[in-house]
Design an enzyme around this catalytic site. Sequence first.
Site, PDB file in Angstrom:
ATOM      1  N   GLU A   1       0.840  -1.191   0.000  1.00 51.36           N
ATOM      2  CA  GLU A   1       0.000   0.000   0.000  1.00 51.36           C
ATOM      3  C   GLU A   1       0.878   1.246   0.000  1.00 51.36           C
ATOM      4  OE1 GLU A   1      -2.374  -0.823   3.494  1.00 51.36           O
ATOM      5  OE2 GLU A   1      -0.976   0.218   4.805  1.00 51.36           O
TER       6      GLU A   1
ATOM      7  N   GLU B   1      -5.877  -1.377  11.280  1.00 54.58           N
ATOM      8  CA  GLU B   1      -6.303  -2.686  11.763  1.00 54.58           C
ATOM      9  C   GLU B   1      -7.282  -2.515  12.908  1.00 54.58           C
ATOM     10  OE1 GLU B   1      -2.845  -4.447  14.371  1.00 54.58           O
ATOM     11  OE2 GLU B   1      -1.963  -3.389  12.672  1.00 54.58           O
TER      12      GLU B   1
ATOM     13  N   ASN C   1      -8.174  -3.966  16.700  1.00 45.80           N
ATOM     14  CA  ASN C   1      -7.738  -4.781  17.824  1.00 45.80           C
ATOM     15  C   ASN C   1      -8.964  -5.271  18.574  1.00 45.80           C
ATOM     16  OD1 ASN C   1      -4.960  -4.304  17.290  1.00 45.80           O
ATOM     17  ND2 ASN C   1      -5.245  -2.262  18.127  1.00 45.80           N
TER      18      ASN C   1
HETATM   19  C1  MV4 Z   1       1.886   2.230   7.927  1.00 47.12           C
HETATM   20  C2  MV4 Z   1       2.655   3.390   8.069  1.00 47.12           C
HETATM   21  C3  MV4 Z   1       2.704   4.247   7.008  1.00 47.12           C
HETATM   22  N1  MV4 Z   1       2.040   3.969   5.875  1.00 47.12           N
HETATM   23  N2  MV4 Z   1       1.234   1.998   6.782  1.00 47.12           N
HETATM   24  C4  MV4 Z   1       3.180   0.182  12.068  1.00 47.12           C
HETATM   25  C5  MV4 Z   1       2.612  -1.000  12.772  1.00 47.12           C
HETATM   26  C6  MV4 Z   1       1.474  -1.481  11.965  1.00 47.12           C
HETATM   27  N3  MV4 Z   1       0.309  -1.598  12.791  1.00 47.12           N
HETATM   28  C7  MV4 Z   1       1.293  -0.481  10.881  1.00 47.12           C
HETATM   29  N4  MV4 Z   1       2.334   0.511  10.997  1.00 47.12           N
HETATM   30  C8  MV4 Z   1       2.451   1.504  10.059  1.00 47.12           C
HETATM   31  N5  MV4 Z   1       1.788   1.320   8.911  1.00 47.12           N
HETATM   32  C9  MV4 Z   1       1.324   2.854   5.778  1.00 47.12           C
HETATM   33  N6  MV4 Z   1       0.687   2.592   4.655  1.00 47.12           N
HETATM   34  C10 MV4 Z   1       3.329   3.603   9.270  1.00 47.12           C
HETATM   35  C11 MV4 Z   1       3.246   2.660  10.277  1.00 47.12           C
HETATM   36  C12 MV4 Z   1       3.979   2.942  11.465  1.00 47.12           C
HETATM   37  C13 MV4 Z   1       3.329   3.214  12.669  1.00 47.12           C
HETATM   38  C14 MV4 Z   1       1.949   3.199  12.769  1.00 47.12           C
HETATM   39  C15 MV4 Z   1       1.335   3.461  13.944  1.00 47.12           C
HETATM   40  C16 MV4 Z   1       2.094   3.747  15.076  1.00 47.12           C
HETATM   41  C17 MV4 Z   1       3.460   3.759  15.000  1.00 47.12           C
HETATM   42  C18 MV4 Z   1       4.093   3.488  13.812  1.00 47.12           C
HETATM   43  C19 MV4 Z   1       5.491   3.521  13.744  1.00 47.12           C
HETATM   44  C20 MV4 Z   1       6.110   3.237  12.555  1.00 47.12           C
HETATM   45  C21 MV4 Z   1       5.352   2.943  11.431  1.00 47.12           C
END
Ligand code: MV4
Length: 661
Positions: A200, A288, A290
Amino acid sequence: MFKKILIANRGEIACRVIKTARRMGIKTVAVYSEADADALHVNMADEAVAIGPAASAQSYLVIDKIVQACKRTNAEAVHPGYGFLSEKGPFAAALEKAGVTFIGPTPSAMAAMGDKIESKKLAAKAKVSTVPGYLDSIPTADEAVKIAKSVGYPVMIKASAGGGGKGMRIARNDKETREGYASARSEAKSSFADDRVFIEKYVEEPRHIEIQVLADAHGNTVYLGERECSIQRRHQKVLEEAPSPFLDAPTRKAMGEQAVALAKAVKYRSAGTVEFIVDKDRNFYFLEMNTRLQVEHPVTEYVTGLDLVELMIRIAAGEKLPFQQKDIKPKGWAVEARVYAEDPTRGFVPSTGRLVRYRPPAEGDHVRVDAGVYEGGEISMFYDPMIAKLVTGGATRAEAIGRMRQALDAFYIRGVRHNIPFLSALVALPRFAQGRMSTNLIAEEFPRGFEGAKLGAAETRALVAVAAFVHRTSAERDARISGQLPGHGRKMDNAMVVRLGDAAEDVAVTPADGGVDVAMGDHALAVRSAWAPGEPLFTGTVDGHALVVQIDRDGIGWRLTHGGVALRTLVLSRFAAQMLALMPEKAPPDTSRFLLSPMPGLLSQVAVKIGQDVKAGEALAVVEAMKMENVLRAERDAKVKTIHAAPGASLAVDQKIIEFE
Ligand code: MV4
C-alpha cells in the site's frame, strides 16, 4: 449476572479486572505461573489456580490449562485482558465448547480482524477509508514491482499476518521493492508461518489515532471517541492521550462512524479498537482492528466516565448497552504514561530485580495508577517489563500534562532501572506541549538515544534551595537529638555552600514559618514544606510554586530527583567547603580491566581460559537476554587473569565476568 469469573492474565490488567468485578459483586479467580506465586493479582483474587512453569508458552498461553481452571473453580466466564490469549479465536471457541462465556468478541470477528488482507477488504467493503494499495497477496517480486509502480512510491510492503512492525518494509524505488518484498516475506514466514504480503501507499510522518468502539449482542454499537498514541518507540506505545489534540469535530465524527460501520460489518460484540493512521492533512486511513481491551483504555475511561471492563462483563452477560451514541459526550483530557522497568540511558534494555522501594503517587485528584506490583515484589525476566500505567486528567490538556509532570516527580521506584526520567523528558518537550506529534517524535527528539533529562536555570535554583532546606531541616533534627546530651549543643550557621555536581552556590538560609528562606546571588527563594528527615518525597512550594522532589541520602550529601534528573548535592558550612576544596579527589575505580555484563541475563558461554591472550574483537563470552544471544567481545588486546562467573550464572548489569591483567 455472573457470580464468578476467571481472569486469564497477570500483572496490572489482571488486577484492574479484579477491581471492577469485586465492585460488581462478582467473585474472581486468578491463574498464575510458578514465577507469579507471590504476584499481586494472585493475592487480590478470591481464588487462584496454578497453571504451570514461568514461561508463558507453558502457562498463560495454554488454552487447555485455562479451561481446566474454569472447570475446577466453576468460573462462568473468562476475561482475557490484553496480550496472551485475548485475541485467539480458538481460545474463545474452546471456552464456548466448555460452556464458559468469553468476555470479548466472537471467534469469527477475531478471525476476520486477525488477518490484515481480510480485514482491509472487509473495511473497504464497509466504506471505511483504507490506504490506497493492492488488496491481495502478491505472488512474485516482479508482480510486487508492477504494483508498487502503479500505487506510486513510496510504498509499504506488509505481511498479512503481521503485527508489531514485523514483516513491514518501506520501499522508495524498484530495487527497494524487490529487496523489501523478499525480506518481508521471509520474515513473515519465520515469524507467523504465513508469507503472504501486500502493498500500500506509505503515509509519511503519520499520527496513530484509534477509535474505541463498544457493541452489545443486540446490535447496538457506539464509538467512545479517540485516543492518540503517536508517541511510540519501536512499535511500543509510551504516551497516550484522549482526546487527540489533532482532530477536529468533523474528522472525529467521520472516524467514529466508520469505526462503527466496520464493527457492524463483522457483527462485533464487546470492546474493540479501530486503528487509523492520520496524515498531516487529516486524511485518515484504517490500519487494523484490535479485538481486545487495550492497555491505554483508562484515558477513554477518564474522558467518558465509563468503566470499560464493567461494560465488557455486562455485554458478555447479555445486557444491552445502557446508553446511545448521543449520550456519549467526552469531557476533559487524560494522558497515560507507561512506566517500564528498563534503562533509558542504555538503549532501553529491560531491567529485572526486586522493587526495593515502590511508592506510586497518591491516587485520586485526577491521578490514577494501574499496577500489578508492590514494594518488595519482583520484576522477572519472563514477562512484559511494564511496572505501572500512570494516568492523569484535567479539564484541559495543559492541566492533564501538568499533573503528569508532578505525578512522575512523585513516582518513587528503587531497586530496578525505570523509564521515569525518559517520560519526564518527553512530557517536558515543547513539541509535546504543542501537540505536534508523529510516530517519529522519539527518533527525532532523541536522535542519539536518551542521554538524560535537563533542567532549566530556574528549576536548578529551586533545587539548590530545596537542598539547603533539606539539609537544614535534617541538621536541626540531629541537633535536637544530640542537644539532649550535656555539652553537645549545636550552633546552626546560616551561611552555607550548596555543591551541585561541579558547581557551588553560596547561600544564606534563615528559618521562616513552615520552612526556610534561601538567599543566593540576586535571588531569594521561600521554601515551604512539611518534609521531615527520612521521607522520600519533598512536597512543598518554592516561591509559591508547587514542587515535588525525591530525596535520597547520599553519603554526607543528598540526591535530589526531579524532572527526570537526579542531582547529587552536598550542603556544607563555608568553612567545610573551603576545607573540602583542598581535599584530593578520589579517582573512580578503573573498570577497564574487567569484562562487565552489559545487561541482566544468563551467562551461557565463556569462550576463554585463564592465562589466555585475547585480541581486540575476539569473542569472550555469550550472555542470553530477552531471547537474544549477545556476544561480548574484547575491546583491546589483553591477557585473561581471572574468570569471575561460570556458564549458567545469572548476571546483573555490570557484574564482573572476566578480569584482565
Ligand atoms: C503504515 C505506516 C505508514 N504507511 N502503513 C506500524 C505497525 C502497523 N500496525 C502499521 N504501521 C504503520 N503502517 C502505511 N501505509 C506507518 C506505520 C507505522 C506506525 C503506525 C502506527 C504507530 C506507530 C508506527 C510507527 C512506525 C510505522
